[in-house]
Scaffold this active site. Structure first.
Site, short mmCIF file in Angstrom:
data_model
loop_
_atom_site.label_atom_id
_atom_site.label_comp_id
_atom_site.label_asym_id
_atom_site.label_seq_id
_atom_site.Cartn_x
_atom_site.Cartn_y
_atom_site.Cartn_z
N HIS A 121 -1.99 12.80 5.62
CA HIS A 121 -2.94 13.76 5.06
C HIS A 121 -2.67 15.16 5.61
O HIS A 121 -2.68 16.15 4.87
CB HIS A 121 -4.38 13.37 5.45
CG HIS A 121 -4.87 12.09 4.86
ND1 HIS A 121 -5.02 10.94 5.61
CD2 HIS A 121 -5.25 11.77 3.60
CE1 HIS A 121 -5.48 9.97 4.83
NE2 HIS A 121 -5.62 10.44 3.61
N VAL A 128 4.92 9.88 4.94
CA VAL A 128 5.04 10.06 6.40
C VAL A 128 4.96 8.67 7.03
O VAL A 128 4.09 7.87 6.68
CB VAL A 128 3.93 10.97 6.94
CG1 VAL A 128 4.03 11.10 8.47
CG2 VAL A 128 4.00 12.35 6.28
N SER A 186 -1.03 4.85 6.57
CA SER A 186 -2.06 4.57 5.58
C SER A 186 -3.36 4.38 6.32
O SER A 186 -3.37 3.79 7.42
CB SER A 186 -1.69 3.28 4.83
OG SER A 186 -2.84 2.76 4.18
N SER A 187 -4.45 4.86 5.74
CA SER A 187 -5.76 4.66 6.39
C SER A 187 -6.00 3.17 6.60
O SER A 187 -6.63 2.76 7.57
CB SER A 187 -6.87 5.26 5.54
OG SER A 187 -6.58 6.61 5.27
#
Ligand code: PAF
Length: 233
Positions: free
Chosen positions: A33, A170, A179-180
């Site tokens: 992000h 990334v 990833s969350s």
């Protein structure tokens, strides 16, 4: 950085003569992000980040209730990355009673087949965000490759006046895409998941050698059973 929750308030905040960049997110920020926020900061006058866990893109039995939520920490990270406005609306603000209009993009591929209605929810919320923020540029990660393709198609088909920026995935030091949802993984699961970047690399090398990339990727999955393995342009 200002946090706003109402559409009216957000519109009052934005000056249409300035170059606006939007980064749509569901929060639980990580370095992926942050790379989008920085890219937006570098080429826009005003950077808006939306933080909204969009219920309509989760299927029955998916993880809507336990999806990681951390608005306070997210706000701090966004401010540090130079974001101007954090738009964090409630579900009722974006889906008021009686809501019943949807965007259905065709050709959502094997991922769409594995997650029925997911891309309808994604396209609908993104179109709403584009209408609310009126960005010149919108930023997404290449990790969600099919999402980027679906949104590119929607922008083209509906004549939306904005440019899509898709930035590289990334990865952590081991090669796993950030990833969350990685927050759900134990160390052992994280280690097993490393078969995914290895399988992608095996597919890439096979393609360069002229052999079947899908078969090579499947062979490198080391017992993982993903919903699909698909070669797309
Ligand atoms: O990629 C995501 O986080 C979501 O799908 C998005 C684009 C913010 C829409 O809810």
């Amino acid at each position: 950085m200002k946090t706003v929750r109402a559409i009216r308030e957000l519109r009052a905040e934005l000056d249409p003569s300035r170059r606006v960049g939007l980064v749509p997110t569901m929060g639980a920020f990580h370095a992926g992000h942050l790379s989008l926020f920085r890219a937006a900061r570098a080429e826009c006058d005003v950077v808006v980040v939306s933080l909204f866990v969009n219920p309509t893109q989760f299927g029955a039995g998916e993880d809507l209730d336990r999806y990681p939520r951390s608005e306070e920490g997210d706000a701090r990270l966004a401010e540090e990355a130079g974001v101007d406005v954090l738009f964090a609306p409630t579900v009722a603000e974006l889906y008021p009673d009686g809501f019943g209009t949807w965007v259905d993009v065709e050709e959502t591929g094997a991922e769409g087949a594995a997650r029925p209605e997911h891309f309808r929810g994604v396209a609908t919320i993104c179109l709403k965000l584009f209408n609310i923020v009126r960005p010149d540029l919108a930023y997404f990660g290449q990790k969600d490759a099919r999402q980027a393709a679906v949104l590119r198609r929607m922008i083209r088909d509906l004549d939306l006046e904005l440019e899509l920026r898709v930035l590289p995935t990334v990865r952590d030091a081991d090669g796993l895409a950030l990833s969350s949802r990685n927050a759900y993984l134990s160390q052992e699961e994280h280690d097993r998941a490393l078969a995914l970047p290895r399988a992608l690399e095996a597919g890439r090398s096979a393609h360069l050698r002229g052999s079947d990339p899908v078969e090579a990727a499947k062979a490198a999955l080391n017992g993982l059973e993903p919903d699909y393995v698909e070669l797309v342009d």
